[in-house]
Design an enzyme around this catalytic site. Sequence first.
Site, PDB file in Angstrom:
ATOM      1  N   CYS A  15     -12.463  -1.711  -3.162  1.00 44.33           N
ATOM      2  CA  CYS A  15     -13.294  -2.887  -2.947  1.00 44.33           C
ATOM      3  C   CYS A  15     -12.493  -3.974  -2.249  1.00 44.33           C
ATOM      4  O   CYS A  15     -11.286  -3.871  -2.105  1.00 44.33           O
ATOM      5  CB  CYS A  15     -13.769  -3.454  -4.286  1.00 44.33           C
ATOM      6  SG  CYS A  15     -14.666  -2.272  -5.295  1.00 44.33           S
ATOM      7  N   GLY A  41     -15.381  -1.792   1.665  1.00 43.30           N
ATOM      8  CA  GLY A  41     -16.541  -1.458   0.854  1.00 43.30           C
ATOM      9  C   GLY A  41     -17.815  -1.610   1.635  1.00 43.30           C
ATOM     10  O   GLY A  41     -18.065  -2.679   2.185  1.00 43.30           O
ATOM     11  N   GLY A 116      -9.893  -2.768  -7.846  1.00 43.13           N
ATOM     12  CA  GLY A 116      -8.929  -2.012  -8.636  1.00 43.13           C
ATOM     13  C   GLY A 116      -9.630  -1.078  -9.588  1.00 43.13           C
ATOM     14  O   GLY A 116     -10.812  -0.772  -9.412  1.00 43.13           O
ATOM     15  N   TYR A 255      -3.582   3.978   5.148  1.00 45.80           N
ATOM     16  CA  TYR A 255      -4.970   4.176   5.555  1.00 45.80           C
ATOM     17  C   TYR A 255      -5.893   2.977   5.329  1.00 45.80           C
ATOM     18  O   TYR A 255      -6.695   2.644   6.180  1.00 45.80           O
ATOM     19  CB  TYR A 255      -5.557   5.372   4.798  1.00 45.80           C
ATOM     20  CG  TYR A 255      -7.063   5.477   4.919  1.00 45.80           C
ATOM     21  CD1 TYR A 255      -7.652   5.969   6.079  1.00 45.80           C
ATOM     22  CD2 TYR A 255      -7.893   5.039   3.892  1.00 45.80           C
ATOM     23  CE1 TYR A 255      -9.030   6.039   6.202  1.00 45.80           C
ATOM     24  CE2 TYR A 255      -9.278   5.107   4.015  1.00 45.80           C
ATOM     25  CZ  TYR A 255      -9.841   5.601   5.163  1.00 45.80           C
ATOM     26  OH  TYR A 255     -11.194   5.660   5.293  1.00 45.80           O
TER      27      TYR A 255
HETATM   28  P1  AMP Z   1     -10.477  15.013   4.543  1.00 44.49           P
HETATM   29  O1  AMP Z   1     -11.423  15.203   5.659  1.00 44.49           O
HETATM   30  O2  AMP Z   1     -11.106  15.259   3.192  1.00 44.49           O
HETATM   31  O3  AMP Z   1      -9.179  15.775   4.700  1.00 44.49           O
HETATM   32  O4  AMP Z   1     -10.102  13.469   4.509  1.00 44.49           O
HETATM   33  C1  AMP Z   1      -9.205  12.960   5.420  1.00 44.49           C
HETATM   34  C2  AMP Z   1      -9.841  11.883   6.243  1.00 44.49           C
HETATM   35  O5  AMP Z   1     -10.475  10.926   5.395  1.00 44.49           O
HETATM   36  C3  AMP Z   1      -8.813  11.165   7.060  1.00 44.49           C
HETATM   37  O6  AMP Z   1      -9.300  11.048   8.374  1.00 44.49           O
HETATM   38  C4  AMP Z   1      -8.661   9.805   6.424  1.00 44.49           C
HETATM   39  O7  AMP Z   1      -8.633   8.789   7.402  1.00 44.49           O
HETATM   40  C5  AMP Z   1      -9.876   9.649   5.542  1.00 44.49           C
HETATM   41  N1  AMP Z   1      -9.532   9.239   4.174  1.00 44.49           N
HETATM   42  C6  AMP Z   1      -8.469   9.566   3.458  1.00 44.49           C
HETATM   43  N2  AMP Z   1      -8.503   9.014   2.240  1.00 44.49           N
HETATM   44  C7  AMP Z   1      -9.632   8.305   2.176  1.00 44.49           C
HETATM   45  C8  AMP Z   1     -10.235   7.478   1.173  1.00 44.49           C
HETATM   46  N3  AMP Z   1      -9.672   7.307  -0.008  1.00 44.49           N
HETATM   47  N4  AMP Z   1     -11.407   6.899   1.469  1.00 44.49           N
HETATM   48  C9  AMP Z   1     -11.981   7.090   2.655  1.00 44.49           C
HETATM   49  N5  AMP Z   1     -11.463   7.849   3.636  1.00 44.49           N
HETATM   50  C10 AMP Z   1     -10.303   8.449   3.420  1.00 44.49           C
END
Ligand code: AMP
Length: 479
Positions: A15, A41, A116, A255
């Site tokens: 958030c 968010g 958090g 990220y």
């Molecule tokens: P995945 O496709 O499941 O391997 O997720 C990796 C992708 O999701 C990457 O391009 C990251 O930029 C993005 N990503 C990684 N962690 C998060 C998160 N906690 N929330 C949203 N996007 C994420």
Amino acid sequence: MTSDTLRPDAFRDECGVFGIFGDSEAANLAYLGLHALQHRGQEGAGIAASDGRLIRASRGRGLVGDVFGGQELANLTGNMAIGHVRYSTSGEASLRNVQPFVVRYRDGQLAVAHNGNIVNATQLRDELEAEGSIFATSSDTEVILHLIAGSTQETFINRLVDALLRVEGAYSLVLMTENTMVAVRDPWGFRPLVLGKRGDAWVVASETCALGLMGAELVREVAPGEMVIVDGDGEQSLRPFPRRPRRACVFEHIYFARPDSTVFGRPVYDTRIGLGKLLSEEHPIEADVVIPVPDSGVPGALGYSQESGIPYGLGLMRSHYVGRTFIEPSQQIRDFGVKLKLSPIKSVIAGKRVVVVDDSLVRGTTLRKVVRMLRDHGATEIHLRITAPPTVGSCYYGVDTPTRDELIATRMGVEGICEYLNADSLGYLSIASLRRSEGEDAGRFCEACFTGDYPIDPVPEGARKQMPLFVEDSPTEKA
Ligand code: AMP
């Protein structure tokens, strides 16, 4: 709802928070601040404003620009306001869970916005319910309100301290009574929070990009364990909690935060460029072009290109009109979402050996699709480079992560993942390089998602049963 009905292993609590004290345009500025924090968010947003006597709030589901019209903002009169944007992966988004929460208790009104995750929320909630508390939401944040209301301390600040002493976990909080704004960061400092000044007004925000948008100056970070109180007498700072080792979330840098923000005292963009450079040193390859998975892979790819001398190209276009693919609830839709979001630029990739840089590999969904897309469009070799180590642990401190079993790196090694993604090579940044990039702050970050080493140890039992933030109810409700 009792804790037994809570979905196990659900982490959905990323958030953004904002607060401003001392400006007659407080609600409008909160609206702008939330816009800047939108990436933190996208499922709900809210603003509560006080005119010194009454707190009024407006909250809704969706993007900031959709939730607030001119009329909503015009109703939010007063020179102080707090705001919140919520991110969730769950299906049903309930307005009841959209913050700021505003309650009335024996001392008057109180509003709270939280970024958090309270690790012992389920436990505390069970105790409070056993004592007769009735909860209106399924959010961990409401626990804090009950603890404040139930405290026997005499002043609001002491009640707040009393409440937070019982809370374990990650919180960057902005609270507001009718005439006081308080910003607090947990003693570990998991999530970011900064203090700024705009003329005579005090501003707090999750990230500096919110200050920049409204021409506010960064004063400093709210320190881990610090409570900043702003009222008619000015600003004061307290350190009421036992000290903890600093454990800022390293994933904010990798990220989550916006590249134009300075988070935990470091510019996010520069950090990401540095990660790309380190990655190139660690996993060099002969190739014709370096492309990012946009948007989050862009600075890392630039860094990789600068260090390796391989030209940078925009091989994938990102549509900005779809949400983050990560937030789609089912695997089927998530797969579809990747195609909807990314589309290849053939002239950049056809006949080329391509290095693809992304910030993280979680389930592998995105990169599997990307590799297929690039091969379909003529890439001759595909080398995947990740500006983070393998994700092996779920987050308990406020980053939405899938369950451990869903994390691809818990099921296979680098070679297996590379094969699954159908790439020619795969290179992750090592923990050692990540720590090199942290410089003198190495060891002061929470890296649990990459090491499985959790700062709050052992993770309390109830943490595995985090309360879903959104529960089913009427989608049309408006506060
Ligand atoms: P995945 O496709 O499941 O391997 O997720 C990796 C992708 O999701 C990457 O391009 C990251 O930029 C993005 N990503 C990684 N962690 C998060 C998160 N906690 N929330 C949203 N996007 C994420």
